[in-house]
Design an enzyme around this catalytic site. Structure first.
Site, PDB file in Angstrom:
ATOM      1  N   SER A 152       0.758  -1.220  -0.032  1.00 10.28           N
ATOM      2  CA  SER A 152       0.010   0.120  -0.018  1.00 10.28           C
ATOM      3  C   SER A 152       0.913   1.139   0.097  1.00 10.28           C
ATOM      4  CB  SER A 152      -0.899  -0.111   1.265  1.00 10.28           C
ATOM      5  OG  SER A 152      -1.556   1.203   1.448  1.00 10.28           O
ATOM      6  N   LYS A 178      -1.005  -1.144  -4.393  1.00 10.68           N
ATOM      7  CA  LYS A 178      -2.288  -0.148  -4.319  1.00 10.68           C
ATOM      8  C   LYS A 178      -1.989   1.305  -3.697  1.00 10.68           C
ATOM      9  CE  LYS A 178      -4.473  -0.102   0.268  1.00 10.68           C
ATOM     10  NZ  LYS A 178      -5.208  -0.883   1.453  1.00 10.68           N
ATOM     11  N   LEU A 179      -2.286   2.028  -4.698  1.00 10.83           N
ATOM     12  CA  LEU A 179      -2.201   3.766  -4.547  1.00 10.83           C
ATOM     13  C   LEU A 179      -3.354   4.264  -3.637  1.00 10.83           C
ATOM     14  CD1 LEU A 179      -1.396   4.451  -8.295  1.00 10.83           C
ATOM     15  CD2 LEU A 179       0.207   3.487  -6.392  1.00 10.83           C
ATOM     16  N   LYS A 180      -2.927   4.985  -2.464  1.00  8.29           N
ATOM     17  CA  LYS A 180      -3.843   5.790  -1.919  1.00  8.29           C
ATOM     18  C   LYS A 180      -4.231   7.017  -3.004  1.00  8.29           C
ATOM     19  CE  LYS A 180      -3.764   3.927   2.251  1.00  8.29           C
ATOM     20  NZ  LYS A 180      -5.008   3.218   2.827  1.00  8.29           N
ATOM     21  N   ASP A 205      -7.017   2.912  -3.091  1.00  6.21           N
ATOM     22  CA  ASP A 205      -7.954   3.435  -1.962  1.00  6.21           C
ATOM     23  C   ASP A 205      -8.067   4.573  -1.740  1.00  6.21           C
ATOM     24  OD1 ASP A 205      -8.612   2.958   0.795  1.00  6.21           O
ATOM     25  OD2 ASP A 205      -6.964   1.828   1.519  1.00  6.21           O
ATOM     26  N   GLU A 230     -10.982   0.716  -3.639  1.00  4.46           N
ATOM     27  CA  GLU A 230     -11.215   0.421  -2.149  1.00  4.46           C
ATOM     28  C   GLU A 230     -11.839   1.620  -1.560  1.00  4.46           C
ATOM     29  OE1 GLU A 230      -7.847  -1.034  -0.275  1.00  4.46           O
ATOM     30  OE2 GLU A 230      -8.579  -0.673   1.746  1.00  4.46           O
ATOM     31  N   ASP A 255     -13.542  -1.491   2.898  1.00  5.59           N
ATOM     32  CA  ASP A 255     -12.693  -1.545   4.092  1.00  5.59           C
ATOM     33  C   ASP A 255     -13.399  -0.909   5.305  1.00  5.59           C
ATOM     34  OD1 ASP A 255     -10.683  -1.071   6.026  1.00  5.59           O
ATOM     35  OD2 ASP A 255      -9.122  -0.382   4.585  1.00  5.59           O
ATOM     36  N   LYS A 279     -10.083  -6.787   8.012  1.00  6.48           N
ATOM     37  CA  LYS A 279      -8.906  -6.760   8.999  1.00  6.48           C
ATOM     38  C   LYS A 279      -9.527  -7.114  10.401  1.00  6.48           C
ATOM     39  CE  LYS A 279      -7.351  -2.397   6.829  1.00  6.48           C
ATOM     40  NZ  LYS A 279      -7.365  -0.848   6.723  1.00  6.48           N
ATOM     41  N   GLY A 307      -4.166  -4.314   6.229  1.00  2.00           N
ATOM     42  CA  GLY A 307      -3.399  -3.936   7.463  1.00  2.00           C
ATOM     43  C   GLY A 307      -3.536  -2.557   7.948  1.00  2.00           C
TER      44      GLY A 307
END
Ligand code: OSB
Ligand code: MG
Length: 404
Positions: A152, A178-180, A205, A230, A255, A279, A307
């Protein structure tokens, strides 16, 4: 679809069960090796609540995944400490529990506060697996000894920096990037990373930063072959996500919105998600996580393990859970050394070739590094059997008109 029961997982038992003798609660101050930027803020360190439960000469460990402030979900570190130290632990210590199911029954009356409850539940699973002399993954019913993982990546200053950062993890063999993202910073980094690495599994995300008014910006991401988007919308929403999913080709992954198996059933029934990020520390512990696992399996919806920037203790719990059958997408359990200069456990939890090995000792299979632990501990209390529940300096008893 109805909710799954525990019938598929008959508990192992040993005579006598475990009598909880004492609990140690620490708050660790853990600096992160880089500034981790998301749509809701920049994380540079975590205050990690760490719980040790003692019973039958054994210790079980778990950490809390709540932040100091309620920026991800509602729970906070100070709130969890007050609930655990003032109420939950004094009420549970001294009692004997034959199985994690029995402990879960004792925690069940307390609503919400799932991150705090998860600490007790997960520490008990560690204790219990150690009591049985088995690694946690075997007790949970896992099917694999290595976990394919992704990474991430926080928001970077520009697209080139995003590509450069991603490149290092692609070279290491990470199975997904995964890119924020946030409004105004979405299509640009996605396009750049997709052009640089046409074949990788790529996801984004948003951590709840968008609303339905941003539908066009999210539809623009459909062009980049993302595995999923996400949590684009509100942290507690399901209905708008279902509406959005009907307008997107890319699957939505929830999530924040998933705190229980009941939430998961509602989300999947509404069509609010086609992928779930599970999670264990967010949903109340391993039993609830396994119920969500079983439900998604029945729905044919893939799962992956998220995570919360955990130390080795929480990371080990995540890894054990990820051995269950329906964790078919790469998880966020990247190498501990990515986040920590010095972790609080002696073992390294390191990814090789995109795979995280599952610790194989009893319980979570990791041991605390006492020297590091003492160095990062900022606060420490022990609660013993016989301690009276308290609410700071308020009277010990509930208000007189309420019956408990
Ligand atoms: O939304 O998955 C998230 C980190 C902190 C809070 C929320 C999230 C994250 C991550 C990083 O994406 C996951 C990790 O590497 O532990
Ligand atoms: Mg997320």
């Amino acid at each position: 679809m109805s909710l799954p029961t525990e019938a598929a997982h008959p508990p192992l038992t040993l005579p006598g069960g475990l009598t909880l003798e004492a609990a140690e609660l620490r708050v660790l101050d853990m600096p992160i090796r880089f500034a981790f930027e998301t749509s809701f803020g920049v994380m540079r360190r975590r205050y990690v609540p760490l719980l040790t439960l003692r019973a039958n000469g054994l210790e079980g460990y778990a950490e809390g995944v709540m932040d100091h402030l309620p920026l991800y979900r509602e729970e906070t570190v100070p709130g969890a400490l007050a609930l655990l130290e003032g109420q939950l632990l004094p009420r549970l210590l001294g009692q004997s529990f034959a199985t994690p199911e029995a402990l879960a029954l004792a925690l069940a009356p307390y609503r919400g506060n799932r991150m705090a409850r998860a600490m007790v539940e997960m520490a008990f699973w560690d204790l219990w697996a150690k009591h049985l002399g088995l690694p946690l993954w075997r007790v949970l019913g896992g099917v694999r000894t290595g976990i394919p993982v992704g990474v991430s990546l926080g928001i970077q200053p520009n697209a080139q920096a995003t590509v450069d950062l991603a490149a290092g993890f692609v070279v290491q063999g990470y199975r997904r990037v995964k890119l924020k993202i946030k409004p105004g910073w979405d299509e640009e980094p996605v396009r750049a990373v997709r052009e640089a690495f046409p074949g990788i599994q790529l996801t984004v995300d948003a951590n709840s930063a968008y609303t339905l008014a941003d539908t066009a910006a999210l539809q623009a991401l459909d062009a980049y072959g993302l595995k999923y988007i996400e949590q684009p919308l509100a942290f507690d929403d399901l209905v708008d996500h279902a509406d959005l999913q009907r307008r997107l080709r890319t699957p939505i992954c929830l999530d924040e919105s998933i705190t229980s198996v009941a939430d998961t059933r509602k989300a999947l029934t509404l069509g609010a998600a086609r992928v779930i990020n599970l999670k264990v520390g967010r949903v109340g512990g391993h039993l609830e996580a396994r119920r969500i696992h079983d439900l998604t399996l029945a729905f044919g919806v893939p799962l992956w393990c998220g995570g919360m920037v955990e130390t080795g203790v929480g990371r080990a719990h995540n890894i054990h859970l990820s051995t269950l059958e329906n964790f078919t997408l790469p998880g966020d359990t990247s190498s501990a050394s990515r986040y920590w200069e010095r972790d609080i456990i002696q073992e390294g939890l390191e990814v090789a070739g995109g795979v995280m090995p599952v610790p194989d000792g009893p319980g979570i299979g990791v041991t605390l590094d006492r020297a590091v632990l003492d160095r990062v501990t900022r606060q420490q209390t022990t609660v013993r059997a016989g301690a009276r529940p308290r609410i700071d300096d308020l009277p010990d008893q509930p208000p007189p008109d309420e019956v408990y």
